[in-house]
Design a protein around this motif. Structure first.
Motif, PDB file in Angstrom:
ATOM      1  N   PRO A 169       0.809  -1.228   0.000  1.00 24.24           N
ATOM      2  CA  PRO A 169       0.000   0.000   0.000  1.00 24.24           C
ATOM      3  C   PRO A 169       0.840   1.275   0.000  1.00 24.24           C
ATOM      4  O   PRO A 169       0.588   2.194  -0.780  1.00 24.24           O
ATOM      5  N   ILE A 170       1.852   1.351   0.864  1.00 28.09           N
ATOM      6  CA  ILE A 170       2.678   2.549   0.955  1.00 28.09           C
ATOM      7  C   ILE A 170       3.517   2.714  -0.308  1.00 28.09           C
ATOM      8  O   ILE A 170       3.631   3.821  -0.858  1.00 28.09           O
ATOM      9  N   GLY A 171       4.080   1.618  -0.775  1.00 29.23           N
ATOM     10  CA  GLY A 171       4.902   1.690  -1.979  1.00 29.23           C
ATOM     11  C   GLY A 171       4.104   2.115  -3.195  1.00 29.23           C
ATOM     12  O   GLY A 171       4.597   2.870  -4.040  1.00 29.23           O
ATOM     13  N   LEU A 177       1.390   4.032  -3.173  1.00 30.28           N
ATOM     14  CA  LEU A 177       1.087   5.455  -3.049  1.00 30.28           C
ATOM     15  C   LEU A 177       2.331   6.305  -3.314  1.00 30.28           C
ATOM     16  O   LEU A 177       2.248   7.366  -3.949  1.00 30.28           O
ATOM     17  N   LYS A 178       3.495   5.856  -2.836  1.00 29.91           N
ATOM     18  CA  LYS A 178       4.733   6.580  -3.110  1.00 29.91           C
ATOM     19  C   LYS A 178       5.054   6.593  -4.599  1.00 29.91           C
ATOM     20  O   LYS A 178       5.630   7.550  -5.123  1.00 29.91           O
TER      21      LYS A 178
END
Length: 310
Positions: free
Chosen positions: A201-203, A205-206
């Motif tokens: 999820p974080i990757g 969005l990044k």
């Protein structure tokens, strides 16, 4: 003399293409002149006829939010055609292909090589090819079925042997915005899932922020990319919806609706050749082209979701 009489007569030659075209133009021109002579050049505007009602959805079976109407019927027909035709053809493949098999193999190559495998790496393409291929075929059949006149117009019924029967009309499920929108949402969920699965999820969005962009500009770009992804829902759905709806409306108007609205009999006949031309254009080109565009963008979005640059 008897020998000459027994000789076979030369074969009769049919009309040439030019002669057929001239005959068709003559019939069209004669019909136009005859209608002007009978009904006059001008007419009275018809305020009761509303062509947009051709796309009105009247529920046939009331089941709440799951009611059945002609859009459901057309979706069922498109789904059935997609499944039945492909299964029927797959069971009749030969080492020496006939014309039908050759056409299917060309279509398969288009879906596999030009649409799917050109947009993502091989392993991922093999995984998503059934989804993209089914999406392409379903949209194409949905568009094509929409050009077959079917008795689905319950607003204007006709009497056949004392029985009230819906009149024939043209309708396409993809000319209803809700259908392309649902397909676009499925695509959005699919490529978002694939991106989150591949990067976390974080990757994911990044990955919306290009490398090297920092500070306030990074925040601005992030929200711009989020908006861009949401706009894909509109671009996918409205492009398909608007093209199919516009084609049906143009055919409807040229096939007589314009003459009915203006109350001019000769105009309905005069614009009929244009309706035939537009109908052929829509069936031959637009139906398949819109399916191709939708499937191609789906493949691009899926490939872009897992790419390092995203």
């Amino acid at each position: 003399m008897n020998a000459a009489a027994s000789q076979p007569s030369p074969p009769r030659r049919g009309l040439t293409t030019r002669q057929k075209l001239l005959a068709a133009v003559g019939v069209w021109l004669a019909g136009t002149i005859a209608l002007i002579a009978i009904y006059g050049f001008s007419g009275t505007r018809n305020k009761e006829f509303e062509p947009q009602n051709e796309f009105k959805l009247d529920n046939w079976v009331h089941l709440g939010i799951f009611s059945i109407n002609k859009a459901v019927l057309y979706l069922f027909l498109a789904g059935a055609l997609t499944c039945v035709t492909m299964i029927w053809i797959a069971r009749r493949m030969h080492d020496r292909p006939n014309k039908v098999q050759a056409a299917v193999e060309t279509l398969f190559h288009l879906m596999r090589e030009n649409i799917t495998f050109s947009a993502m790496e091989e392993r991922m393409a093999a995984k998503w090819f059934p989804f993209i291929g089914a999406l392409f075929l379903f949209i194409m059949f949905s568009n094509l079925v929409g050009y077959i006149p079917l008795p689905t117009n319950t607003e204007h019924e006709i009497t056949v042997f004392g029985v009230q029967v819906p009149s024939f009309s043209l309708y396409a499920a993809t000319a209803n915005l809700s259908i392309p929108l649902v397909l676009a949402i499925v695509v959005f969920v699919a490529y978002t899932y694939e991106g989150v699965r591949a990067k976390g999820p974080i990757g994911y969005l990044k990955g919306l922020i290009p490398a090297g962009v920092k500070g306030g500009m990074a925040v601005f770009i992030f929200f711009l990319e989020v908006l861009s992804n949401l706009m894909r829902l509109l671009s996918l759905s409205i492009r398909l919806f608007a093209n199919i709806l516009a084609g049906h409306l143009i055919i409807l108007f040229f096939a007589g609706a314009l003459g009915v609205i203006l109350g001019v009999a000769w105009l309905a006949w005069a614009t009929l050749p244009l309706a035939i031309v537009v109908f052929a254009f829509e069936v031959i080109l637009i139906a398949g082209l819109q399916a191709f565009i939708f499937a191609t963008l789906t493949a691009i979005y899926l490939g872009d979701a897992v790419s390092e640059g995203h």
